[in-house]
Design a protein around this motif. Sequence first.
Motif, PDB file in Angstrom:
ATOM      1  N   GLU A 106       6.306  -6.119  21.533  1.00  0.00           N
ATOM      2  CA  GLU A 106       5.732  -4.796  21.242  1.00  0.00           C
ATOM      3  C   GLU A 106       4.211  -4.833  21.235  1.00  0.00           C
ATOM      4  O   GLU A 106       3.601  -5.651  20.559  1.00  0.00           O
ATOM      5  N   GLU A 107       3.584  -3.912  22.000  1.00  0.00           N
ATOM      6  CA  GLU A 107       2.126  -3.806  22.000  1.00  0.00           C
ATOM      7  C   GLU A 107       1.657  -2.960  20.826  1.00  0.00           C
ATOM      8  O   GLU A 107       0.588  -3.131  20.279  1.00  0.00           O
ATOM      9  N   ARG A 108       2.528  -1.998  20.499  1.00  0.00           N
ATOM     10  CA  ARG A 108       2.153  -0.998  19.504  1.00  0.00           C
ATOM     11  C   ARG A 108       2.511  -1.508  18.113  1.00  0.00           C
ATOM     12  O   ARG A 108       3.637  -1.954  17.878  1.00  0.00           O
ATOM     13  N   VAL A 109       1.561  -1.458  17.200  1.00  0.00           N
ATOM     14  CA  VAL A 109       1.820  -1.879  15.831  1.00  0.00           C
ATOM     15  C   VAL A 109       1.444  -0.733  14.905  1.00  0.00           C
ATOM     16  O   VAL A 109       0.397  -0.117  15.078  1.00  0.00           O
ATOM     17  N   VAL A 110       2.335  -0.454  13.950  1.00  0.00           N
ATOM     18  CA  VAL A 110       2.013   0.571  12.962  1.00  0.00           C
ATOM     19  C   VAL A 110       1.656  -0.137  11.665  1.00  0.00           C
ATOM     20  O   VAL A 110       2.442  -0.932  11.157  1.00  0.00           O
ATOM     21  N   VAL A 111       0.457   0.117  11.181  1.00  0.00           N
ATOM     22  CA  VAL A 111      -0.005  -0.555   9.967  1.00  0.00           C
ATOM     23  C   VAL A 111      -0.169   0.464   8.855  1.00  0.00           C
ATOM     24  O   VAL A 111      -0.722   1.545   9.049  1.00  0.00           O
ATOM     25  N   ASN A 112       0.342   0.107   7.705  1.00  0.00           N
ATOM     26  CA  ASN A 112       0.171   0.945   6.537  1.00  0.00           C
ATOM     27  C   ASN A 112      -1.011   0.416   5.742  1.00  0.00           C
ATOM     28  O   ASN A 112      -0.990  -0.706   5.261  1.00  0.00           O
ATOM     29  N   MET A 113      -2.051   1.229   5.641  1.00  0.00           N
ATOM     30  CA  MET A 113      -3.267   0.776   4.969  1.00  0.00           C
ATOM     31  C   MET A 113      -3.438   1.597   3.697  1.00  0.00           C
ATOM     32  O   MET A 113      -3.612   2.804   3.728  1.00  0.00           O
ATOM     33  N   GLY A 114      -3.364   0.953   2.578  1.00  0.00           N
ATOM     34  CA  GLY A 114      -3.424   1.668   1.306  1.00  0.00           C
ATOM     35  C   GLY A 114      -2.022   2.012   0.840  1.00  0.00           C
ATOM     36  O   GLY A 114      -1.063   1.603   1.477  1.00  0.00           O
ATOM     37  N   PRO A 115      -1.850   2.728  -0.264  1.00  0.00           N
ATOM     38  CA  PRO A 115      -2.897   3.331  -1.093  1.00  0.00           C
ATOM     39  C   PRO A 115      -3.697   2.320  -1.932  1.00  0.00           C
ATOM     40  O   PRO A 115      -4.711   2.700  -2.493  1.00  0.00           O
ATOM     41  N   GLU A 128      -1.579   3.745  13.852  1.00  0.00           N
ATOM     42  CA  GLU A 128      -0.832   3.234  14.993  1.00  0.00           C
ATOM     43  C   GLU A 128      -1.842   2.542  15.896  1.00  0.00           C
ATOM     44  O   GLU A 128      -2.803   3.159  16.353  1.00  0.00           O
ATOM     45  N   LEU A 129      -1.623   1.258  16.114  1.00  0.00           N
ATOM     46  CA  LEU A 129      -2.628   0.459  16.812  1.00  0.00           C
ATOM     47  C   LEU A 129      -2.086  -0.079  18.125  1.00  0.00           C
ATOM     48  O   LEU A 129      -0.898  -0.379  18.247  1.00  0.00           O
ATOM     49  N   GLY A 157      -3.495  -3.221  20.020  1.00  0.00           N
ATOM     50  CA  GLY A 157      -4.571  -4.187  19.843  1.00  0.00           C
ATOM     51  C   GLY A 157      -5.403  -3.743  18.662  1.00  0.00           C
ATOM     52  O   GLY A 157      -4.869  -3.474  17.590  1.00  0.00           O
ATOM     53  N   GLU A 158      -6.706  -3.614  18.862  1.00  0.00           N
ATOM     54  CA  GLU A 158      -7.561  -3.149  17.774  1.00  0.00           C
ATOM     55  C   GLU A 158      -7.938  -1.695  17.931  1.00  0.00           C
ATOM     56  O   GLU A 158      -8.748  -1.169  17.191  1.00  0.00           O
ATOM     57  N   THR A 159      -7.346  -1.037  18.937  1.00  0.00           N
ATOM     58  CA  THR A 159      -7.655   0.373  19.170  1.00  0.00           C
ATOM     59  C   THR A 159      -6.688   1.252  18.381  1.00  0.00           C
ATOM     60  O   THR A 159      -5.479   1.008  18.396  1.00  0.00           O
ATOM     61  N   VAL A 160      -7.235   2.234  17.726  1.00  0.00           N
ATOM     62  CA  VAL A 160      -6.408   3.142  16.935  1.00  0.00           C
ATOM     63  C   VAL A 160      -5.936   4.268  17.834  1.00  0.00           C
ATOM     64  O   VAL A 160      -6.748   4.966  18.441  1.00  0.00           O
ATOM     65  N   THR A 161      -4.622   4.437  17.961  1.00  0.00           N
ATOM     66  CA  THR A 161      -4.135   5.543  18.783  1.00  0.00           C
ATOM     67  C   THR A 161      -3.773   6.743  17.925  1.00  0.00           C
ATOM     68  O   THR A 161      -3.811   7.867  18.394  1.00  0.00           O
ATOM     69  N   GLU A 162      -3.392   6.512  16.668  1.00  0.00           N
ATOM     70  CA  GLU A 162      -3.042   7.638  15.816  1.00  0.00           C
ATOM     71  C   GLU A 162      -3.320   7.294  14.355  1.00  0.00           C
ATOM     72  O   GLU A 162      -3.078   6.156  13.933  1.00  0.00           O
ATOM     73  N   VAL A 163      -3.825   8.253  13.625  1.00  0.00           N
ATOM     74  CA  VAL A 163      -4.047   8.066  12.192  1.00  0.00           C
ATOM     75  C   VAL A 163      -3.414   9.221  11.446  1.00  0.00           C
ATOM     76  O   VAL A 163      -3.568  10.371  11.837  1.00  0.00           O
ATOM     77  N   ARG A 164      -2.707   8.941  10.397  1.00  0.00           N
ATOM     78  CA  ARG A 164      -2.226   9.986   9.505  1.00  0.00           C
ATOM     79  C   ARG A 164      -2.584   9.589   8.084  1.00  0.00           C
ATOM     80  O   ARG A 164      -2.453   8.422   7.711  1.00  0.00           O
ATOM     81  N   CYS A 165      -3.019  10.563   7.300  1.00  0.00           N
ATOM     82  CA  CYS A 165      -3.376  10.286   5.911  1.00  0.00           C
ATOM     83  C   CYS A 165      -2.194  10.604   5.006  1.00  0.00           C
ATOM     84  O   CYS A 165      -1.491  11.586   5.221  1.00  0.00           O
TER      85      CYS A 165
END
Lengths: 204, 445
Positions: free
Chosen positions: B38-47, B61-62, B64-72
């Motif tokens: 898988e190239e795509r990694v979803v990282v949970n940052m926080g709370p 949603e990453l 590599g090191e590029t962010v493709t999607e962010v949700r708060c």
Amino acid sequence: MFGAHGTGDTSGYGGLVRTAVSAGSSQRPYGGYFDDVADDLERAYPGFSDAIERVVVDRGELTLHVKREKLVEVALILRDVLKFEMCMGVSGVHYPENLGRELVAVYPLLSMTNNRRIRLEVSVPDSDAHIPSLVEVWAGNNWHERETFDMFGIIFDSHPGLTRILMPDDWAGHPQRKDYALGGVPIEYKGATVPAPDNRRSYK
Amino acid sequence: MTTTDPYAPSRETTEGTVFSVTGGDWDSLVQEIGSTKEERVVVNMGPQHPSTHGVLRLVLELEGETVTEVRCGVGYLHTGIEKNMEYRNWTQGTTFVTRMDYLGPIFNETAYCLAIEKLLGITNDVPERASVIRVMMMELNRISSHMVALGTGALELGAITPMFFAFREREIVLDLFEMISGLRMNMAYIRPGGVQQDLPEGAIPKIRDAVSQMRKNFKDNTTLLVGNAIWLKRTQGIGYLDLAGATTLGITGPVLRSTGLPWDLRKVQPYCGYENYNFDVITADTCDVYGRFLIRMNELEQSLRIIEQALDKLEKLEGAPVMVLDKKIAWPAQLALGSDGLGNSLNHIREIMGTSMESLIHHFKLVTEGFHVPAGQVYQGVESARGELGAHVVSDGGTKPYRMHFREPSFNNLQATAAMSEGGMIADIIGAVASIDPVMGGVDR
């Protein structure tokens, strides 16, 4: 003197009946730039008299009561023609006694071009709490509508993702409604309990 | 899966492999993720993350090191302040609102009190001295709030020294708050109709000293950061949001002004007499993190200018009232700070307990029951350190709010995270969020 009416009972047990009265329609002239706003809107939007139920000027603020079916149309005209570029969110209000119009959504609008503020108000019955979403008009309303849904249960139709935002996802009920049951905290002393805040001794 | 890492166990789900990292062995985690197709990694940052400005959760949603999607994800600090206020009288409400955006308590209180005064129709009866004190307190608060924004923002990008300087300056302001109100934070100092108490003896020279001290101190951070090559690389062109984006997202405050639009409620829709002060609205036209940083840095000097003018006015208004004269609204006791930092008005107690039964009744009714506010609704916005803080207040004519809603600038501005960060690098999310300067106490209320 202190608002004691009827029996004059000031013990705090005088029966808590809280009814909100809304101001009646205002007559022209509204004063200030409010007449200009109303004129411009009437000119730009032929369905004005059909869509706007009431115009209220109170405490130096203009409120347009809009029918929900026409909300998006009116919002687009206000944004594009009258230059209300910003919507400062949505605030829900619950009037359980106001039968048929229990739930109200209030939208404060801001025009940076003309330095003006007005307010839109949409009221819907509790049994059919649907209001069209304004996210397409002002993208920043996204979270505000989610919050109002979360707290009041108003469903904003065609919102891109209407989920709870402040309460946990599996929460039951909508806490800022007036009929939301509040919890009393049991005290471990001879079975006595502290009643919920809305049932406590209180002044009107 | 070749090895089992006790700190980063993995399990298979329908969505793919899920890793839960609980310890510090990142090497084996990276190895394991590297071995998946898988190239795509979803990282949970926080709370719980040191650089998300409190309990903010970001789902990234990453590739590599590029962010493709962010949700708060917000709501972790929801305390039900708006609901609670419906069961407290109007004066008690200040104690609640001061705790929303805990870095800008004075703004919360002022927005709330201005809204109540508008509902009561006493906006013009608020004594001038009270308004000047409010302005001075708000500008002091703007400095302390911007100091946290700058200090933690720099810290999150890896610069520790600016944070020390920033917190040194903030400490000066908090000491002034303590001297004036008795409390460093959550002061509940602005009250409907005026302020809780007058400035203590000798306050004005002390504030003047603090102003000149701060003016000197601010140079330290300016020399450290403005034009600093590393700082520029981390902030220039990062977190881009132009005027069109800011307008549709309802963004206000330094983020809006970084697009070049000089929109500041203190200038365009003045309240508390801001029209009587000379100050500039600071803008930048870079639409990026560096522009917002420069705006906050330069707003410090403008705040100092306003404070100095307020002090001049206060000297002329020595001894003038700081609360409306209407005894049906004004809290009866004018508290005086004692040596223990707490206060009571001995004269007032003497009057109600010893001489006048009517005064005692009046005091009791006003404190327990509170005052009535005529039915209706108003919206009042003030320019807080983060943007337009709006109070929507509905009264049913009772002694308590029927409905309170705060249009929190942090809550609204946080929506820009996705627009600012998607398509950029993961490390730049930190800078973008820091430039919005969200305070989660305000976001979640």
